[in-house]
Design a protein around this motif. Structure first.
Motif: not given
Length: 269
Positions: A124, A127, A142, A146-147, A214, A218
Motif C-alpha cells: 500500500a 503504491t 488507482t 493496486a489490487h 491497500i 489508493t
C-alpha cells in the motif's frame, strides 16, 4: 505376575492426545468468536452483551442502508475489474514461465510472486509513493491497479500448479496436426486450465473484496466496503455490523468452497 495396566486402559477409555487437544483449542479460538458473532446478529438489543430475544431487525436494516450498498458497489467494481484483467495476465504469465526459458527466469519468478509474501501495508505504501511521484490522482482506477498487483500473483500460482499436472503431448499433437501456437493455446491448453483459472479468480475476488489497507491508501474518493465497515466500528460494534459480518462470512465461505471445488475438478481432469 501380570504387568500393571494404566487406569485409563482399565476403564476402557483412552485419553485424548495432546495433538487432539491442541487442534481442538486452535479451532475453538478461530470459530467460537464467529459463532458468537452469528448469535448476536439476531439479538434484538442494540447492545451486544445483552440478549433481548431473537430478531431479524438488523438484517432488515441492512437492506435499507443505501450508503452500505454504494460501498458494496465500489468494492464489486474494484474486485471485478482487477480480477478480470489479472485472470488474463496471470494465466499468460504462468504459461510463459512454464514453457519458456530465458536469462534471469528464476529472478523473474521470485519477483512475480513477491506480492504473496510482502505485507499489505508495504504494498500500500509503495503504491501510494509511486502514484504520488507520478502525480497521479487517487481514484477508483488507482485502487483497481493496486489490487491487480496481488490478484495477478494469486491467479498465476493456482494456474501454475495446474500446468505441472498437464500432459504436454496434447498441445504438441495439436501443433503436429497443423494448429498454430495461438490455436493450440486457445483450443487445447486454455480449456484444460479453465477450472484452475476460475478457481484462482474466485480466490483473488475474495481477497480483493476483503482488502482494507491497500484500498485505504489508493482508493481516493472511492469508498469500498472494508473502509465503510472500518469507519463504522471506530465508535463501537453495532448490531447491524454483526449482521453484515455474518453475510460476508457466508458469502466468502461459499466462494471459497466453489474455488476449492474447481481446483479439485481441475486436478481430476
Amino acid at each position: 505376575m501380570k504387568p500393571a495396566v494404566p487406569a485409563n486402559q482399565q476403564s476402557g477409555r483412552r485419553l485424548p492426545s495432546w495433538q487432539a487437544i491442541l487442534t481442538l483449542a486452535m479451532y475453538s479460538f478461530m470459530y467460537i468468536p464467529i459463532i458468537i458473532l452469528g448469535v448476536y446478529s439476531f439479538n434484538e438489543s442494540r447492545y451486544g452483551a445483552i440478549w433481548r430475544g431473537f430478531s431479524l431487525t438488523w438484517y432488515r436494516k441492512l437492506l435499507g442502508d443505501e450508503r452500505l450498498f454504494f460501498a458494496l458497489g465500489d468494492s464489486l467494481k474494484i474486485a471485478l475489474c482487477a480480477v478480470a484483467v489479472s485472470s488474463v495476465l496471470g494465466t499468460l504469465m504462468a504459461v510463459g514461465l512454464a514453457k519458456y526459458r530465458f536469462p534471469g527466469k528464476s529472478l523473474y519468478v521470485g519477483v512475480s510472486y513477491l506480492p504473496l509474501i510482502i505485507p499489505d501495508i508495504a504494498i500500500a505504501v509503495a503504491t501510494l509513493v509511486f502514484l504520488a511521484s507520478l502525480a497521479i490522482p487517487l481514484s477508483l482506477w488507482t485502487a483497481i491497479a493496486a489490487h491487480m498487483v496481488f490478484c495477478l500473483a494469486y491467479i498465476a500460482v493456482v494456474v501454475s500448479s495446474r500446468l505441472k499436472g498437464l500432459d504436454p503431448n496434447l498441445e504438441e499433437a495439436a501443433l503436429d496436426l497443423g494448429a498454430t501456437p495461438t490455436q493450440a493455446l486457445i483450443k487445447v491448453l486454455i480449456p484444460q486450465l479453465a477450472p484452475a483459472i476460475l478457481s484462482g479468480c474466485l480466490l483473488a475476488f475474495v481477497l480483493s473484496m476483503d482488502d482494507l489497507l491497500i484500498s485505504s491508501f489508493t482508493a481516493g474518493g472511492a469508498n469500498p466496503l472494508p473502509i465503510e465497515i472500518f469507519s463504522r466500528v471506530k465508535t463501537g460494534i453495532k448490531p447491524d455490523i454483526n449482521a453484515l459480518s455474518v453475510l460476508l462470512i457466508l458469502a466468502s465461505g461459499l466462494i471459497a468452497a466453489l474455488s476449492e471445488y474447481f481446483r479439485y475438478k481441475s486436478e481430476r481432469l
